[in-house]
Design an enzyme around this catalytic site. Structure first.
Site, PDB file in Angstrom:
ATOM      1  N   LYS A 198       0.805  -1.217   0.000  1.00  0.00           N
ATOM      2  CA  LYS A 198       0.000   0.000   0.000  1.00  0.00           C
ATOM      3  C   LYS A 198       0.836   1.263   0.000  1.00  0.00           C
ATOM      4  O   LYS A 198       1.809   1.394   0.722  1.00  0.00           O
ATOM      5  CB  LYS A 198      -0.916   0.000   1.220  1.00  0.00           C
ATOM      6  CG  LYS A 198      -1.905  -1.150   1.171  1.00  0.00           C
ATOM      7  CD  LYS A 198      -3.110  -0.907   2.050  1.00  0.00           C
ATOM      8  CE  LYS A 198      -2.782  -1.201   3.502  1.00  0.00           C
ATOM      9  NZ  LYS A 198      -3.869  -0.932   4.403  1.00  0.00           N
ATOM     10  N   GLY A 369       7.797  -1.018  11.532  1.00  0.00           N
ATOM     11  CA  GLY A 369       7.227   0.321  11.696  1.00  0.00           C
ATOM     12  C   GLY A 369       8.278   1.352  12.073  1.00  0.00           C
ATOM     13  O   GLY A 369       8.268   2.482  11.566  1.00  0.00           O
TER      14      GLY A 369
HETATM   15  P1  ADP Z   1       7.034  -4.461   4.247  1.00  0.00           P
HETATM   16  O1  ADP Z   1       6.482  -5.390   5.315  1.00  0.00           O
HETATM   17  O2  ADP Z   1       8.361  -4.927   3.732  1.00  0.00           O
HETATM   18  O3  ADP Z   1       7.028  -3.018   4.665  1.00  0.00           O
HETATM   19  P2  ADP Z   1       4.475  -4.268   2.956  1.00  0.00           P
HETATM   20  O4  ADP Z   1       3.822  -4.863   4.161  1.00  0.00           O
HETATM   21  O5  ADP Z   1       4.224  -2.856   2.632  1.00  0.00           O
HETATM   22  O6  ADP Z   1       6.053  -4.549   2.979  1.00  0.00           O
HETATM   23  O7  ADP Z   1       4.019  -5.078   1.656  1.00  0.00           O
HETATM   24  C1  ADP Z   1       4.231  -6.461   1.515  1.00  0.00           C
HETATM   25  C2  ADP Z   1       3.074  -7.106   0.800  1.00  0.00           C
HETATM   26  O8  ADP Z   1       2.813  -6.447  -0.428  1.00  0.00           O
HETATM   27  C3  ADP Z   1       3.336  -8.545   0.456  1.00  0.00           C
HETATM   28  O9  ADP Z   1       2.441  -9.351   1.189  1.00  0.00           O
HETATM   29  C4  ADP Z   1       3.077  -8.609  -1.039  1.00  0.00           C
HETATM   30  O10 ADP Z   1       2.351  -9.769  -1.419  1.00  0.00           O
HETATM   31  C5  ADP Z   1       2.242  -7.384  -1.291  1.00  0.00           C
HETATM   32  N1  ADP Z   1       2.305  -6.932  -2.686  1.00  0.00           N
HETATM   33  C6  ADP Z   1       3.400  -6.600  -3.401  1.00  0.00           C
HETATM   34  N2  ADP Z   1       3.080  -6.288  -4.660  1.00  0.00           N
HETATM   35  C7  ADP Z   1       1.736  -6.429  -4.768  1.00  0.00           C
HETATM   36  C8  ADP Z   1       0.789  -6.252  -5.830  1.00  0.00           C
HETATM   37  N3  ADP Z   1       1.195  -5.874  -7.056  1.00  0.00           N
HETATM   38  N4  ADP Z   1      -0.515  -6.481  -5.576  1.00  0.00           N
HETATM   39  C9  ADP Z   1      -0.898  -6.872  -4.336  1.00  0.00           C
HETATM   40  N5  ADP Z   1      -0.071  -7.050  -3.301  1.00  0.00           N
HETATM   41  C10 ADP Z   1       1.236  -6.825  -3.509  1.00  0.00           C
END
Ligand code: ADP
Ligand code: MG
Length: 389
Positions: A198, A369
């Site tokens: 997001k 976070g």
């Molecule tokens: P982090 O934990 O490293 O900060 P996030 O929690 O923001 O990362 O995002 C990780 C999630 O984003 C993963 O579960 C992944 O499946 C999802 N994701 C990545 N690209 C897409 C996409 N194109 N559509 C839907 N979900 C996505």
């Protein structure tokens, strides 16, 4: 760079040292699963033991509702810690109160006492001054090694530091040096890679990094909102309409790069049918689940010349092997770049571990976070509260 005291600046021999650690680990049937966070705190704990401190540890675990709940007791963590260190490890069964006081009273230098879950008290998350005073009364000195909780102003992370001489533990120090150092004075070119689900959670990060980095490479679900903002049809891709306005604000920035091609799927499923398309209109009924191979090549080229790389957020739905190639390709490019590389975010760190490249990254942040808030340029309350050098 770091202007906070660290454990090395303290005299701890014969003192009672209260250490806030991040022992928020997964438990299954009363047994610790992944113990990475416990191991990450060992350098600080062992240093204090070796220097003759009586070590009192506290942490939160999970989200109990401000009251004791056996499902969230730290007792299994105390048992597990006992297997990782030669020092005796006791468990207090309380955070503050008579039992905790007695356990502290009988604790000898070179011994370790783990207090009960800080979140068994509503005063923890409320940063209640009474609770922080009671905690402080147990010790002579306070050390914060819980980077993953430093973005929260809680009694055990912020309030308690007001009552005692305080310092950062080794883990905290390393996190601040890397995440803080890279933002203050990066070796250039400084390339930031941002992805994940997001955009809404990361607008502050985009805003801060676009001002500091030479290139901002976008992937993951957040790219979709940019695509829609510039007028592409995005099919059933994950998009945040709330963030379209903000996305438009960044679109014209020459340092912002969006994927040139994408992997699309006819369902959100590991076995979905997939196709590579140039970035642009996604057919109805399809959704973007990864960056495409041309984008991986292009981004890898930019990364190969980098002096510093910061990466947060996977490039696609890496949990499905068919849509992990973008993330793995970027991981490989970061590993091979020779740049100082810093990776933060729970899923990003999981992805780099999954790709077997973790030992080729300079710093894997332990705080999801907290690392994001550092990348936003915020001062973390748990860090701000510590004594200056
Ligand atoms: P982090 O934990 O490293 O900060 P996030 O929690 O923001 O990362 O995002 C990780 C999630 O984003 C993963 O579960 C992944 O499946 C999802 N994701 C990545 N690209 C897409 C996409 N194109 N559509 C839907 N979900 C996505
Ligand atoms: Mg995540």
């Amino acid at each position: 760079m770091m202007n906070k005291k660290t454990v090395r600046d303290l005299t701890v021999s014969g003192k009672r040292v209260l250490v806030r650690v991040d022992f928020n680990v997964p438990l299954k049937d009363g047994v610790v699963g992944d113990d990475t966070r416990i191991r990450a705190a060992l350098p600080t704990i062992e240093y204090l033991v070796e220097h003759g401190a009586a070590v009192i540890l506290c942490s939160h675990l999970g989200r109990p509702k401000g009251a004791p709940d056996p499902a969230y007791s730290l007792e299994p963590v105390a048992k597990h810690l006992g297997t990782l260190t030669a020092a005796p490890v006791r468990f207090a069964g309380e955070l503050v109160g008579e039992k905790a006081r007695q356990a502290v009273e009988s604790l000898q230098p070179g011994e370790i006492l783990l207090l009960e879950n800080t979140r068994f008290h509503p005063g923890e998350t409320d940063n209640d001054p009474d609770l922080s005073a009671q905690l402080a009364a147990l010790a002579d000195v306070y050390v914060n090694d819980a980077f993953g909780s430093a973005h929260r102003a809680h009694a055990s992370t912020e309030g308690v530091a007001r009552h005692l001489p305080s310092a950062a533990g080794f883990l905290m120090e390393k996190e601040i040096e890397y995440l803080g150092g890279v933002l203050a004075d990066p070796e250039r070119p400084f390339v930031a890679v941002l992805g994940g689900a997001k955009i809404g959670d990361k607008i502050g990060v985009i805003r801060n990094l676009i001002a500091r980095a030479d290139h901002l490479l976008i992937g993951g679900g957040m790219a979709n909102t940019f695509f829609k903002a510039r007028g592409d049809a995005v099919g059933d891709s994950l998009v945040e309409d709330d963030a379209l306005e903000t996305a438009r604000e960044f679109l014209g920035n020459p340092r912002l790069h969006l994927p040139q091609d994408c992997v699309i799927a006819d369902a959100f499923d590991k076995d979905a049918e997939s196709r590579v398309i140039p970035a642009g209109d996604v057919p109805a009924g399809w959704r973007i689940l990864d960056i495409g191979p041309e984008t991986v090549k292009w981004y890898a080229g930019i990364l190969s010349g980098a002096g510093t790389v910061v990466w947060n957020g996977p490039m696609g739905v890496f949990e499905f092997p068919a849509f992990a190639e973008g993330t793995v390709g970027i991981a490989r490019a970061v590993a091979e770049s020779g740049a100082t590389s810093i990776i933060g975010g729970g899923d990003s760190v999981a992805a780099i571990n999954q790709s077997g490249l973790a030992d080729r990254v300079t710093h894997l942040s332990t705080g999801g976070g907290a690392s994001l808030e550092m990348l936003e340029g915020k001062v973390l309350p748990g860090v701000a509260a510590l004594d200056e050098k």
